[in-house]
Design a protein around this motif. Structure first.
Motif, PDB file in Angstrom:
ATOM      1  N   GLN A 271     -13.211  13.556   0.004  1.00 49.27           N
ATOM      2  CA  GLN A 271     -11.938  13.021  -0.498  1.00 49.27           C
ATOM      3  C   GLN A 271     -12.085  11.991  -1.605  1.00 49.27           C
ATOM      4  O   GLN A 271     -11.080  11.473  -2.095  1.00 49.27           O
ATOM      5  CB  GLN A 271     -11.172  12.376   0.666  1.00 49.27           C
ATOM      6  CG  GLN A 271     -10.789  13.338   1.781  1.00 49.27           C
ATOM      7  CD  GLN A 271      -9.806  14.400   1.296  1.00 49.27           C
ATOM      8  OE1 GLN A 271     -10.053  15.578   1.423  1.00 49.27           O
ATOM      9  NE2 GLN A 271      -8.688  13.973   0.727  1.00 49.27           N
ATOM     10  N   CYS A 272     -13.290  11.645  -1.995  1.00 53.03           N
ATOM     11  CA  CYS A 272     -13.462  10.595  -3.013  1.00 53.03           C
ATOM     12  C   CYS A 272     -13.222  11.144  -4.420  1.00 53.03           C
ATOM     13  O   CYS A 272     -13.452  12.321  -4.698  1.00 53.03           O
ATOM     14  CB  CYS A 272     -14.860  10.001  -2.921  1.00 53.03           C
ATOM     15  SG  CYS A 272     -16.183  11.209  -3.139  1.00 53.03           S
TER      16      CYS A 272
ATOM     17  N   LEU B 122       0.836  -1.205   0.000  1.00 49.61           N
ATOM     18  CA  LEU B 122       0.000   0.000   0.000  1.00 49.61           C
ATOM     19  C   LEU B 122       0.869   1.253   0.000  1.00 49.61           C
ATOM     20  O   LEU B 122       0.591   2.224  -0.714  1.00 49.61           O
ATOM     21  CB  LEU B 122      -0.919  -0.007   1.222  1.00 49.61           C
ATOM     22  CG  LEU B 122      -2.114  -0.962   1.172  1.00 49.61           C
ATOM     23  CD1 LEU B 122      -2.755  -1.096   2.558  1.00 49.61           C
ATOM     24  CD2 LEU B 122      -3.149  -0.488   0.161  1.00 49.61           C
ATOM     25  N   ALA B 123       1.952   1.228   0.776  1.00 50.01           N
ATOM     26  CA  ALA B 123       2.819   2.400   0.894  1.00 50.01           C
ATOM     27  C   ALA B 123       3.515   2.725  -0.423  1.00 50.01           C
ATOM     28  O   ALA B 123       3.815   3.887  -0.699  1.00 50.01           O
ATOM     29  CB  ALA B 123       3.860   2.170   1.991  1.00 50.01           C
ATOM     30  N   THR B 124       3.763   1.710  -1.234  1.00 49.68           N
ATOM     31  CA  THR B 124       4.507   1.900  -2.496  1.00 49.68           C
ATOM     32  C   THR B 124       3.591   1.861  -3.721  1.00 49.68           C
ATOM     33  O   THR B 124       4.067   1.677  -4.831  1.00 49.68           O
ATOM     34  CB  THR B 124       5.599   0.834  -2.622  1.00 49.68           C
ATOM     35  OG1 THR B 124       5.021  -0.478  -2.460  1.00 49.68           O
ATOM     36  CG2 THR B 124       6.676   1.033  -1.564  1.00 49.68           C
TER      37      THR B 124
ATOM     38  N   GLY C 183      -6.027  11.765  -0.807  1.00 45.85           N
ATOM     39  CA  GLY C 183      -5.616  12.539   0.361  1.00 45.85           C
ATOM     40  C   GLY C 183      -4.526  11.856   1.169  1.00 45.85           C
ATOM     41  O   GLY C 183      -3.880  10.904   0.695  1.00 45.85           O
ATOM     42  N   GLU C 184      -4.334  12.306   2.413  1.00 44.62           N
ATOM     43  CA  GLU C 184      -3.234  11.788   3.228  1.00 44.62           C
ATOM     44  C   GLU C 184      -3.650  11.414   4.652  1.00 44.62           C
ATOM     45  O   GLU C 184      -2.974  10.622   5.298  1.00 44.62           O
ATOM     46  CB  GLU C 184      -2.110  12.830   3.302  1.00 44.62           C
ATOM     47  CG  GLU C 184      -1.484  13.157   1.945  1.00 44.62           C
ATOM     48  CD  GLU C 184      -0.391  14.197   2.056  1.00 44.62           C
ATOM     49  OE1 GLU C 184      -0.221  14.757   3.161  1.00 44.62           O
ATOM     50  OE2 GLU C 184       0.290  14.454   1.043  1.00 44.62           O
ATOM     51  N   ALA C 185      -4.737  11.943   5.161  1.00 44.26           N
ATOM     52  CA  ALA C 185      -5.120  11.703   6.555  1.00 44.26           C
ATOM     53  C   ALA C 185      -5.828  10.365   6.711  1.00 44.26           C
ATOM     54  O   ALA C 185      -6.538   9.899   5.807  1.00 44.26           O
ATOM     55  CB  ALA C 185      -6.028  12.825   7.045  1.00 44.26           C
ATOM     56  N   LYS C 186      -5.631   9.731   7.893  1.00 41.33           N
ATOM     57  CA  LYS C 186      -6.310   8.461   8.160  1.00 41.33           C
ATOM     58  C   LYS C 186      -7.813   8.646   8.230  1.00 41.33           C
ATOM     59  O   LYS C 186      -8.582   7.848   7.698  1.00 41.33           O
ATOM     60  CB  LYS C 186      -5.819   7.865   9.491  1.00 41.33           C
ATOM     61  CG  LYS C 186      -4.400   7.344   9.481  1.00 41.33           C
ATOM     62  CD  LYS C 186      -4.064   6.754  10.854  1.00 41.33           C
ATOM     63  CE  LYS C 186      -2.613   6.290  10.900  1.00 41.33           C
ATOM     64  NZ  LYS C 186      -2.270   5.740  12.246  1.00 41.33           N
TER      65      LYS C 186
ATOM     66  N   ARG D 106      -2.316   8.002  -9.083  1.00 37.78           N
ATOM     67  CA  ARG D 106      -1.429   7.471  -8.027  1.00 37.78           C
ATOM     68  C   ARG D 106      -1.509   8.324  -6.758  1.00 37.78           C
ATOM     69  O   ARG D 106      -0.509   8.597  -6.094  1.00 37.78           O
ATOM     70  CB  ARG D 106       0.025   7.392  -8.515  1.00 37.78           C
ATOM     71  CG  ARG D 106       0.268   6.281  -9.530  1.00 37.78           C
ATOM     72  CD  ARG D 106       1.704   6.261 -10.020  1.00 37.78           C
ATOM     73  NE  ARG D 106       2.663   6.034  -8.933  1.00 37.78           N
ATOM     74  CZ  ARG D 106       2.998   4.824  -8.454  1.00 37.78           C
ATOM     75  NH1 ARG D 106       2.433   3.734  -8.947  1.00 37.78           N
ATOM     76  NH2 ARG D 106       3.905   4.714  -7.501  1.00 37.78           N
ATOM     77  N   ASP D 107      -2.725   8.747  -6.443  1.00 39.79           N
ATOM     78  CA  ASP D 107      -2.915   9.633  -5.302  1.00 39.79           C
ATOM     79  C   ASP D 107      -3.856   9.025  -4.268  1.00 39.79           C
ATOM     80  O   ASP D 107      -4.515   9.741  -3.513  1.00 39.79           O
ATOM     81  CB  ASP D 107      -3.458  10.987  -5.757  1.00 39.79           C
ATOM     82  CG  ASP D 107      -4.775  10.857  -6.538  1.00 39.79           C
ATOM     83  OD1 ASP D 107      -5.117   9.726  -6.939  1.00 39.79           O
ATOM     84  OD2 ASP D 107      -5.446  11.882  -6.738  1.00 39.79           O
ATOM     85  N   GLU D 108      -3.944   7.680  -4.239  1.00 42.10           N
ATOM     86  CA  GLU D 108      -4.795   7.055  -3.234  1.00 42.10           C
ATOM     87  C   GLU D 108      -4.292   7.378  -1.828  1.00 42.10           C
ATOM     88  O   GLU D 108      -3.097   7.595  -1.614  1.00 42.10           O
ATOM     89  CB  GLU D 108      -4.856   5.535  -3.426  1.00 42.10           C
ATOM     90  CG  GLU D 108      -3.570   4.778  -3.164  1.00 42.10           C
ATOM     91  CD  GLU D 108      -2.729   4.602  -4.408  1.00 42.10           C
ATOM     92  OE1 GLU D 108      -2.038   3.574  -4.505  1.00 42.10           O
ATOM     93  OE2 GLU D 108      -2.764   5.493  -5.280  1.00 42.10           O
ATOM     94  N   ASN D 109      -5.198   7.405  -0.888  1.00 39.32           N
ATOM     95  CA  ASN D 109      -4.876   7.766   0.490  1.00 39.32           C
ATOM     96  C   ASN D 109      -4.250   6.562   1.192  1.00 39.32           C
ATOM     97  O   ASN D 109      -4.949   5.710   1.750  1.00 39.32           O
ATOM     98  CB  ASN D 109      -6.154   8.212   1.225  1.00 39.32           C
ATOM     99  CG  ASN D 109      -5.871   8.827   2.575  1.00 39.32           C
ATOM    100  OD1 ASN D 109      -4.955   8.418   3.268  1.00 39.32           O
ATOM    101  ND2 ASN D 109      -6.670   9.810   2.940  1.00 39.32           N
ATOM    102  N   VAL D 110      -2.930   6.510   1.205  1.00 34.04           N
ATOM    103  CA  VAL D 110      -2.206   5.362   1.750  1.00 34.04           C
ATOM    104  C   VAL D 110      -2.528   5.157   3.228  1.00 34.04           C
ATOM    105  O   VAL D 110      -2.801   4.042   3.684  1.00 34.04           O
ATOM    106  CB  VAL D 110      -0.690   5.537   1.542  1.00 34.04           C
ATOM    107  CG1 VAL D 110       0.079   4.450   2.303  1.00 34.04           C
ATOM    108  CG2 VAL D 110      -0.356   5.495   0.053  1.00 34.04           C
ATOM    109  N   ALA D 111      -2.498   6.229   4.008  1.00 37.79           N
ATOM    110  CA  ALA D 111      -2.749   6.113   5.441  1.00 37.79           C
ATOM    111  C   ALA D 111      -4.156   5.575   5.724  1.00 37.79           C
ATOM    112  O   ALA D 111      -4.350   4.743   6.623  1.00 37.79           O
ATOM    113  CB  ALA D 111      -2.563   7.467   6.111  1.00 37.79           C
ATOM    114  N   TYR D 112      -5.125   6.022   4.950  1.00 38.26           N
ATOM    115  CA  TYR D 112      -6.513   5.582   5.117  1.00 38.26           C
ATOM    116  C   TYR D 112      -6.641   4.085   4.837  1.00 38.26           C
ATOM    117  O   TYR D 112      -7.245   3.340   5.628  1.00 38.26           O
ATOM    118  CB  TYR D 112      -7.409   6.391   4.173  1.00 38.26           C
ATOM    119  CG  TYR D 112      -8.830   5.897   4.047  1.00 38.26           C
ATOM    120  CD1 TYR D 112      -9.777   6.213   5.004  1.00 38.26           C
ATOM    121  CD2 TYR D 112      -9.204   5.121   2.952  1.00 38.26           C
ATOM    122  CE1 TYR D 112     -11.095   5.761   4.882  1.00 38.26           C
ATOM    123  CE2 TYR D 112     -10.509   4.658   2.818  1.00 38.26           C
ATOM    124  CZ  TYR D 112     -11.454   4.982   3.791  1.00 38.26           C
ATOM    125  OH  TYR D 112     -12.739   4.529   3.654  1.00 38.26           O
TER     126      TYR D 112
END
Length: 491
Positions: free
Chosen positions: A439-440, A369-371, A429-432, A448-454
């Motif tokens: 944010q959808c 997910l992070a990459t 976005g970036e916030a959990k 390539r801008d999916e919210n990794v933290a979420y």
């Protein structure tokens, strides 16, 4: 029925033709199967094995894409429509209406046709509809359990109605039970013909025929409990379910008397662990002989292991390694595919005694997910609009409902989307913690801008759901346990 409740379903009538929409056939199929990821051609083609992958539908060659689409529609129609076509030979409905009408409506038509043929008075729809208690479901043990046997009463409700002569009181011509008995006889005959068929086409025909009869047989009980049928009788439906509960309780008592451990009851069957040194099938045969004549307890299947989670939510590991998951609590289509796949992999490893692999599974998913290694389709949600955009906006403005991602995106497209249209989106976005409707984004706008933290947080929560079932010495349990303790302390 589902088909009769489709909002603004675009019925198409053409003189001399019967129009059957494969989109509707897929939805009707999925009511029972609940396995389809979607009702589009790519999802259906991959599910039924008629399409290797959906990339062939992304071609810029319009003619090729159209040809493949038409081929897929034909294959899906061939697989799903034959039982409805066969119904036209026994029901006073055309092909299209056999798909659109519910089973209770079809059974009612059989009665009405015969009553009219005999020039007998048709009773009015009863006005004394009452709710009643349904089938018996119960869970006795949770967790991972080995050596599971499943037994069930063959055609429980139809058999009870025939054995105890349970029929609607207003059926003055006494058609209900003879018709049910005849359909059961026809079904068994078609089932034998399917086994003895000389060609694949004959086998497919008789299988479709016996499946049609099976659907009708199992719908007779549901017919009794309807509020719109001429021969409905909720008091009789309540008696059927009461006798069903009594019978299953009798089976449970007998299983325990034979030293078995009942695990879960699911209306007409029981999952249990046989006593050491005994074959489950032999225990079932002994209990079956004690049941009233006309009722038969059968061994349906045996499984090396079972994950018992909640009532009607469990997973079974077959002898060939296949995982069968039952219940929306474990395979809800309302969550992203990567989470559905993750749930399946966690359960599979627990059932196969491979819990030591879970920390590696956890670390790998978090890393991918992070990459940005997961395809975006694994992270998307698809929702179907159930009301018009105008109605949605009015309710939000009146504070009668909250804003929703699918509707906000539908409004942004500028297209006049209607109830039944589907919207596929992901979270950026970036916030959990996010407000989804803020944010959808539509999949077509992916960058390539999916919210990794979420998405990582949702993966952690999925692992935590199974925390009670991890071995105590598991490093993952220790890690997630500490995480959960910290979260609770903060709360």
């Amino acid at each position: 029925s589902f088909a009769e409740k489709v909002v603004d379903y675009p019925r198409c009538d053409v003189d001399g033709r019967h129009m059957v929409d494969t989109w509707l056939l897929l939805q009707l199929y999925d009511i029972a199967a609940r396995d389809l990821d979607g009702y589009g051609l790519p999802e259906a083609g991959i599910y039924f094995g008629t399409l290797r992958d959906d990339s062939v539908l992304d071609t810029d060659d319009t003619a090729q894409r159209a040809r493949i689409s038409v081929e897929q529609v034909a294959r899906i129609a061939e697989l799903l429509s034959q039982s409805y076509f066969l119904q036209t030979q026994m029901l006073p409905y055309n092909y299209q209406d056999c798909v659109l009408r519910g089973n209770a409506t079809k059974i009612n038509a059989l009665f009405l046709r015969e009553y009219l043929r005999r020039r007998h008075t048709i009773p009015p729809v009863p006005d004394d509809y009452n709710t009643y208690e349904g089938g018996y479901t119960q869970i006795f043990e949770e967790g991972v359990i080995s050596n599971i046997v499943h037994c069930d009463v063959a055609s429980l409700y139809p058999s009870l109605m025939l054995v105890y002569r349970l029929a609607p009181r207003q059926d003055e011509l006494a058609m209900f039970l003879p018709l049910l008995s005849d359909l059961r006889t026809f079904r068994l005959q078609a089932k034998r013909q399917a086994l003895d068929a000389a060609t694949p086409d004959d086998r497919h025909h008789y299988n479709a025929l016996q499946q049609t009869f099976k659907i009708f047989i199992n719908s007779f009980y549901g017919y009794l409990g309807t509020s719109f049928s001429n021969f409905a009788d909720t008091a009789m439906a309540a008696e059927v379910t009461q006798k069903g509960r009594d019978l299953i309780n009798q089976v449970i008592d007998e299983l325990r008397r034979h030293g078995c451990r009942p695990i879960e009851i699911d209306t007409d069957g029981v999952y249990f662990v046989p006593p050491p040194g005994r074959e489950g099938a032999s225990v079932v045969d002994e209990i079956s002989q004690a049941l009233p004549t006309g009722l038969k307890l059968e061994t349906d299947a045996t499984y090396p292991a079972m994950f018992s989670h909640k009532t009607k939510n469990y997973a079974l590991l077959t002898s060939d390694g296949e995982l069968v998951i039952k219940g929306s609590g474990l395979k809800s289509r309302g969550v992203e595919k990567y989470l559905r796949d993750l749930t399946e992999e966690i359960i599979r490893r627990l059932l196969q005694g491979r819990a030591q692999e879970l920390p590696g599974l956890y670390d790998e998913l978090i890393s991918r997910l992070a990459t940005h290694q997961l395809p975006i389709r694994m992270l998307t949600k698809t929702e179907t609009l159930s009301e018009s955009l105008d109605s949605y906006q009015q309710k939000v403005q009146a504070k009668k409902r909250n804003a929703a991602a699918a509707y906000e995106l539908a409004l942004k497209t500028g297209r006049r989307m209607r109830p039944g249209d589907r919207v596929t989106y992901y979270v950026a976005g970036e916030a959990k913690k996010v407000r989804l409707f803020d944010q959808c984004k539509l999949v077509k706008d992916y960058a390539r801008d999916e919210n990794v933290a979420y998405y990582q947080q949702k993966a952690k929560e999925t692992f935590e759901r199974f925390l009670p079932y991890y071995p105590a010495e598991s490093p993952l349990q220790a890690r997630l346990g500490k995480l959960k303790a910290v979260q609770q302390e903060l709360l």
